[in-house]
Motif scaffolding. Structure first.
Motif, PDB file in Angstrom:
ATOM      1  N   TRP A 174       0.847  -1.196   0.000  1.00  0.00           N
ATOM      2  CA  TRP A 174       0.000   0.000   0.000  1.00  0.00           C
ATOM      3  C   TRP A 174       0.883   1.246   0.000  1.00  0.00           C
ATOM      4  O   TRP A 174       1.920   1.277   0.664  1.00  0.00           O
ATOM      5  CB  TRP A 174      -0.901   0.053   1.234  1.00  0.00           C
ATOM      6  CG  TRP A 174      -1.911  -1.045   1.346  1.00  0.00           C
ATOM      7  CD1 TRP A 174      -1.725  -2.285   1.881  1.00  0.00           C
ATOM      8  CD2 TRP A 174      -3.270  -0.993   0.912  1.00  0.00           C
ATOM      9  NE1 TRP A 174      -2.885  -3.014   1.814  1.00  0.00           N
ATOM     10  CE2 TRP A 174      -3.860  -2.244   1.231  1.00  0.00           C
ATOM     11  CE3 TRP A 174      -4.063  -0.020   0.303  1.00  0.00           C
ATOM     12  CZ2 TRP A 174      -5.184  -2.541   0.948  1.00  0.00           C
ATOM     13  CZ3 TRP A 174      -5.379  -0.322   0.019  1.00  0.00           C
ATOM     14  CH2 TRP A 174      -5.935  -1.555   0.333  1.00  0.00           C
ATOM     15  N   SER A 175       0.468   2.271  -0.723  1.00  0.00           N
ATOM     16  CA  SER A 175       1.126   3.577  -0.615  1.00  0.00           C
ATOM     17  C   SER A 175       0.334   4.428   0.370  1.00  0.00           C
ATOM     18  O   SER A 175      -0.892   4.330   0.454  1.00  0.00           O
ATOM     19  CB  SER A 175       1.194   4.272  -1.978  1.00  0.00           C
ATOM     20  OG  SER A 175      -0.103   4.571  -2.452  1.00  0.00           O
ATOM     21  N   VAL A 176       1.041   5.245   1.140  1.00  0.00           N
ATOM     22  CA  VAL A 176       0.438   6.056   2.192  1.00  0.00           C
ATOM     23  C   VAL A 176       0.628   7.520   1.859  1.00  0.00           C
ATOM     24  O   VAL A 176       1.749   7.965   1.568  1.00  0.00           O
ATOM     25  CB  VAL A 176       1.068   5.750   3.565  1.00  0.00           C
ATOM     26  CG1 VAL A 176       0.353   6.533   4.665  1.00  0.00           C
ATOM     27  CG2 VAL A 176       1.035   4.258   3.858  1.00  0.00           C
ATOM     28  N   GLU A 177      -0.448   8.289   1.897  1.00  0.00           N
ATOM     29  CA  GLU A 177      -0.373   9.736   1.684  1.00  0.00           C
ATOM     30  C   GLU A 177      -0.881  10.440   2.931  1.00  0.00           C
ATOM     31  O   GLU A 177      -1.912  10.071   3.494  1.00  0.00           O
ATOM     32  CB  GLU A 177      -1.219  10.146   0.482  1.00  0.00           C
ATOM     33  CG  GLU A 177      -1.102  11.635   0.155  1.00  0.00           C
ATOM     34  CD  GLU A 177      -1.947  12.049  -1.042  1.00  0.00           C
ATOM     35  OE1 GLU A 177      -1.633  13.092  -1.658  1.00  0.00           O
ATOM     36  OE2 GLU A 177      -2.917  11.344  -1.349  1.00  0.00           O
ATOM     37  N   GLY A 178      -0.153  11.456   3.363  1.00  0.00           N
ATOM     38  CA  GLY A 178      -0.532  12.208   4.553  1.00  0.00           C
ATOM     39  C   GLY A 178       0.675  12.445   5.442  1.00  0.00           C
ATOM     40  O   GLY A 178       1.648  11.680   5.418  1.00  0.00           O
ATOM     41  N   ALA A 179       0.617  13.497   6.238  1.00  0.00           N
ATOM     42  CA  ALA A 179       1.702  13.787   7.176  1.00  0.00           C
ATOM     43  C   ALA A 179       1.708  12.750   8.293  1.00  0.00           C
ATOM     44  O   ALA A 179       0.649  12.231   8.670  1.00  0.00           O
ATOM     45  CB  ALA A 179       1.528  15.193   7.750  1.00  0.00           C
ATOM     46  N   PRO A 180       2.875  12.421   8.848  1.00  0.00           N
ATOM     47  CA  PRO A 180       2.936  11.406   9.913  1.00  0.00           C
ATOM     48  C   PRO A 180       2.009  11.701  11.083  1.00  0.00           C
ATOM     49  O   PRO A 180       1.361  10.792  11.603  1.00  0.00           O
ATOM     50  CB  PRO A 180       4.410  11.423  10.326  1.00  0.00           C
ATOM     51  CG  PRO A 180       5.136  11.868   9.096  1.00  0.00           C
ATOM     52  CD  PRO A 180       4.228  12.859   8.429  1.00  0.00           C
ATOM     53  N   MET A 181       1.931  12.956  11.544  1.00  0.00           N
ATOM     54  CA  MET A 181       1.092  13.249  12.710  1.00  0.00           C
ATOM     55  C   MET A 181      -0.347  13.591  12.331  1.00  0.00           C
ATOM     56  O   MET A 181      -1.158  13.902  13.192  1.00  0.00           O
ATOM     57  CB  MET A 181       1.684  14.397  13.516  1.00  0.00           C
ATOM     58  CG  MET A 181       1.689  15.734  12.819  1.00  0.00           C
ATOM     59  SD  MET A 181       2.330  17.007  13.921  1.00  0.00           S
ATOM     60  CE  MET A 181       2.427  18.407  12.825  1.00  0.00           C
ATOM     61  N   SER A 182      -0.679  13.505  11.051  1.00  0.00           N
ATOM     62  CA  SER A 182      -2.041  13.786  10.620  1.00  0.00           C
ATOM     63  C   SER A 182      -2.957  12.625  10.967  1.00  0.00           C
ATOM     64  O   SER A 182      -2.625  11.460  10.703  1.00  0.00           O
ATOM     65  CB  SER A 182      -2.079  14.040   9.112  1.00  0.00           C
ATOM     66  OG  SER A 182      -3.406  14.003   8.630  1.00  0.00           O
TER      67      SER A 182
END
Length: 487
Positions: free
Chosen positions: A398-406
């Motif tokens: 899976w690819s992940v989009e978003g800031a780590p703390m989001s």
């Protein structure tokens, strides 16, 4: 036989005319023939003009004409009637029989761990908020049945507005009854025709509607790309120097989100503020997803970025996520807020927020203030742990989009596991429900005016999600994508 041409020194014989017809191009003759047939058809077409009957007014059709018109009329369908759309709508009919908190029970009896809704601070079901709402319900009743300017204002509305202004450190606040209509009303109340709005291409649909309603010139910059934004601002500045008269009456705005719902990224507010002052533009920030989730004490993107709220011209937010109630608000200077009360369509023409929901929002905001960011910090920790584990354990699936703390993350299937299509992700969400997990596919309307996003599963993190619940989510995502890769 001779044919004389007016104002000419030549005459044609009829035989010459026949010869000219024979020598004309075929397409020319076909076109003229069709034109003649069309004219003849118009001459003999039945007319439905009102009949001029003897002694009558001539303003009515005959009974036979009316019957013919009715028989020939075919109504256009209001919707396409696409079976795929009907199946999609049927899939939305999920009926919950419990509160939609960290877990939720549906009518089929299944209880699912909720990774789909914006209950970031786990305030749904909080006893203090519930008791405050019930007390307000007994005192005020259910609704207001009137807009704020027409006997719909109650003391709980004024108290919440004062509380919001104090919470953000702004002069005033204005309360809306619906989160979506807040920013969608705020933008067109200031930006008008001939103004210019620089908007991030990944802005949410509520912002898109506000941009369209403003009728301003919309210039989109690449997502979170301040270099591209500055390039566009420089180009506009050069245009203004060539036409200073028009520039004096053209207002310019930058519109962004604090935390982008469509991708989970955090806006570079500090850099945007520098561009605001350098190029003399106004800055609007939408904080529906960043309120309560960013900043040391949950005060949003300004606190997170170390930017004074006075550097932002308008902050708008829905209170339907972290505060777990309904409505929205705008905070800013007295001038900004007072203008909203006169020209914000969602404020002026909607019934005011039900007092029990205003009371619930007030209590939730009090709790955020009293906790001094305790739940916000916990939410960031859970979000970061999930992010790191997604990258470490599922990076090849899976690819992940978003800031780590989001608390908002978007997942997409890697090519090796199959096509990242909407049906494939819908099937994944259905399989997740069988595994006791509530997931949802991010949806976008066909008329979305921004940059179209690739299909994704949108994860929403709750500050009280346990390590075991996150582990169950990761186990499912891994097994599901691995199964696809083997097919």
């Amino acid at each position: 036989m001779l044919i004389f041409v007016a104002d000419a020194d030549v005459s044609w014989e009829f035989s010459d005319l026949i010869e000219a017809i024979y020598s004309a191009p075929t397409y020319h003759l076909v076109f003229e023939g069709c034109l003649i047939l069309f004219i003849v058809g118009l001459l003999f077409q039945h007319s439905f003009l009102p009949s001029k009957r003897r002694g009558g007014s001539g303003d009515r059709l005959s009974k036979a004409e009316e019957d013919q018109l009715i028989a020939e009329w075919q109504p256009e369908p209001l919707v396409s009637g696409d079976p795929a759309d009907e199946a999609l709508l049927a899939s939305y009919q999920r009926c919950a029989t419990s509160q939609v908190g960290r877990s939720v029970t549906y009518s089929d009896g299944r209880t699912l761990v909720n990774f789909a809704t914006g209950n970031f601070l786990d305030f749904i079901g909080e006893a203090r908020i519930r008791d405050r709402a019930l007390a307000s319900l007994r005192h005020y009743g259910v609704g207001s049945c009137g807009p704020r300017g027409f006997y719909g204002t109650m003391d709980v509305h004024l108290h919440l507005e004062e509380q919001l202004a104090k919470f953000y450190g702004c002069e005033e606040a204005v309360l809306y009854s619906y989160g979506f209509s807040t920013i969608a009303s705020a933008i067109p109340s200031y930006a008008k025709r001939h103004d210019i709005i620089f908007a991030d291409e990944r802005c949410c649909f509520a912002i898109q509607q506000g941009l369209e309603a403003s009728r301003s010139k919309i210039i989109r910059f690449r997502h979170n790309d301040t270099a591209h934004l500055e390039e566009l601002l420089q180009r506009q500045a050069e245009h203004d120097r060539r036409d200073p008269k028009k520039a004096r009456v053209t207002r310019k705005f930058i519109v962004v989100e604090g935390l982008y719902v469509n991708c989970g990224d955090i806006c570079p507010l500090g850099e945007l503020v520098k561009l605001k002052y350098k190029y003399k533009v106004r800055l609007f920030v939408e904080e529906s997803a960043s309120l309560g989730t960013l900043g040391a004490t949950g005060r949003g993107i300004c606190e997170e970025a170390g930017v004074s709220v006075q550097d932002v011209d308008l902050i708008a937010a829905g209170i339907e996520n972290a505060l777990a109630t309904q409505g929205g608000f705008v905070v800013g200077t007295k001038y900004v807020v007072d203008h909203q009360r006169l020209s914000g369509l969602g404020y002026c023409f909607s019934a005011s927020l039900p007092p029990m929901l205003a009371a619930a929002a007030s209590e939730a905001l009090t709790m955020v203030d009293e906790m001094r960011g305790e739940r916000t910090a916990r939410l960031k920790s859970v979000s970061d742990r999930l992010h790191q584990r997604l990258l470490a354990e599922l990076d090849n699936l899976w690819s992940v989009e978003g800031a780590p703390m989001s608390p908002i993350k978007h997942l997409r299937l890697h090519r090796c596991t199959g096509e990242n299509s909407l049906p494939a992700l819908e099937a994944a969400c259905a399989a997740a429900a069988d595994a006791g997990l509530l997931l949802t596919v991010a949806r976008y309307v066909a008329q979305d005016l921004g940059q179209p996003a690739q299909p994704s599963i949108r994860l929403s993190v709750n500050c009280n999600h346990s390590d075991s619940e996150i582990g169950s989510l990761l186990d499912f995502l891994k097994s599901y994508a691995t199964g696809l890769a083997k097919k």
